[in-house]
Enzyme design. Structure first.
Site, PDB file in Angstrom:
ATOM      1  N   THR A 175       1.138  -1.395  -0.386  1.00 28.54           N
ATOM      2  CA  THR A 175       0.238  -0.169  -0.395  1.00 28.54           C
ATOM      3  C   THR A 175       0.797   1.429   0.265  1.00 28.54           C
ATOM      4  O   THR A 175       1.944   1.301   0.539  1.00 28.54           O
ATOM      5  CB  THR A 175      -1.048   0.178   1.206  1.00 28.54           C
ATOM      6  N   GLY A 230       9.112   6.735  -3.165  1.00 32.45           N
ATOM      7  CA  GLY A 230       9.617   6.467  -2.125  1.00 32.45           C
ATOM      8  C   GLY A 230       9.413   4.987  -1.745  1.00 32.45           C
ATOM      9  O   GLY A 230      10.157   4.211  -2.481  1.00 32.45           O
ATOM     10  N   TYR A 249       2.104  12.506  14.523  1.00 26.89           N
ATOM     11  CA  TYR A 249       2.576  11.901  13.420  1.00 26.89           C
ATOM     12  C   TYR A 249       3.481  10.751  13.897  1.00 26.89           C
ATOM     13  O   TYR A 249       3.249  10.026  13.820  1.00 26.89           O
ATOM     14  CB  TYR A 249       3.831  12.599  12.734  1.00 26.89           C
TER      15      TYR A 249
END
Length: 254
Positions: free
Chosen positions: A15, A20, A156
């Site tokens: 996913t 990246g 985060y």
């Protein structure tokens, strides 16, 4: 097909596989013999990523979807089931975040990051269970921020600490099926997501500063993390379960 391929004949899903670490891992999975599915929210980027992977003759398929939307996950897994029937490897990699000081954190900021990084990871794995074969490998993308304080990055960081702890708990839930669950925690890696934390005019300064903090003296490359992910996906790591594998040049160790 070469016997040296670590994932020969395996079916894998990545996913967040359009750029990246996700794209690099999908490329490495394919190079190691896997049939690879990737997901992404934007169709153009998804098509480009699939073209990159299949340029070498590998089998790869893109499915547009947002892991924070459960109906998208249902559609993704329905397509994988129809085409391949099962999964052997799941790399729940989709995620992201941005910087915001504590005093400025909003409900939107919190919900957006936790919806993708925590809720998205949870249901990506839960909804894959019916397709994952016994003995499969699940890899989660955590972060060095789960064990280090980072200014203006608390939401985060907290989301990635949750992801890391998913691995500890899920290996117990999945013990009867011999499904291994591990987390990979990258340090500063030269990706569009890292550079995008700041405006374009400040990106080179940010990347340069981060490189000085890494004991090896440079940023990591997505392909370097991908090698670690492939290791966790393969039988080379058959007795490794529940770990947090730091791929960080040593930054979380000092």
């Amino acid at each position: 097909m070469s016997n040296a391929q670590k994932l020969a004949g395996k079916i894998a899903l990545v996913t967040g596989g359009t750029t990246g670490i996700g794209l690099a891992s999908a490329q490495d999975f394919a190079a190691q013999g896997a049939t690879v599915y990737i997901t992404g929210r934007r169709q153009a980027e998804l098509d480009a990523a699939v073209a990159t992977i299949t340029a070498t003759g590998a089998a790869a398929y893109g499915i547009q979807g947002d892991v924070a939307k459960l109906e998208d996950l249902d559609r993704i897994y329905a397509e994988i089931e129809a085409r391949s029937g099962h999964l052997d490897v799941l790399f729940a990699n989709a995620g992201g975040g941005d910087m915001m000081p504590l005093a400025d954190v909003t409900e939107e900021h919190f919900d957006r990051i936790f919806d993708v990084n925590v809720k998205g990871t949870l249901f990506t794995v839960q909804k894959a269970l019916r397709l994952l074969k016994d003995g499969s490998s699940v890899i989660l993308t955590a972060s060095t921020t789960s064990v280090q304080g980072t200014e203006n990055f608390s939401v985060y960081s907290a989301s990635k600490a949750a992801v890391r702890n998913f691995a500890r708990n899920w290996l117990l839930d999945l013990k009867p099926r011999n499904i291994r669950v591990n987390a990979v925690s990258p340090g500063p890696v030269h990706t569009p997501g890292l550079a995008g934390l700041v405006p374009e005019e400040h990106q080179s300064g940010l990347l340069g500063h981060l490189a000085t903090l890494v004991p090896i003296g440079r940023l990591g490359q997505p392909a370097e993390v991908a090698k670690a992910v492939t290791f966790l996906a393969s039988d080379d790591s058959s007795f490794i379960n529940g770990i947090e594998l730091f791929v960080d040049g040593g930054i979380a160790q000092i």
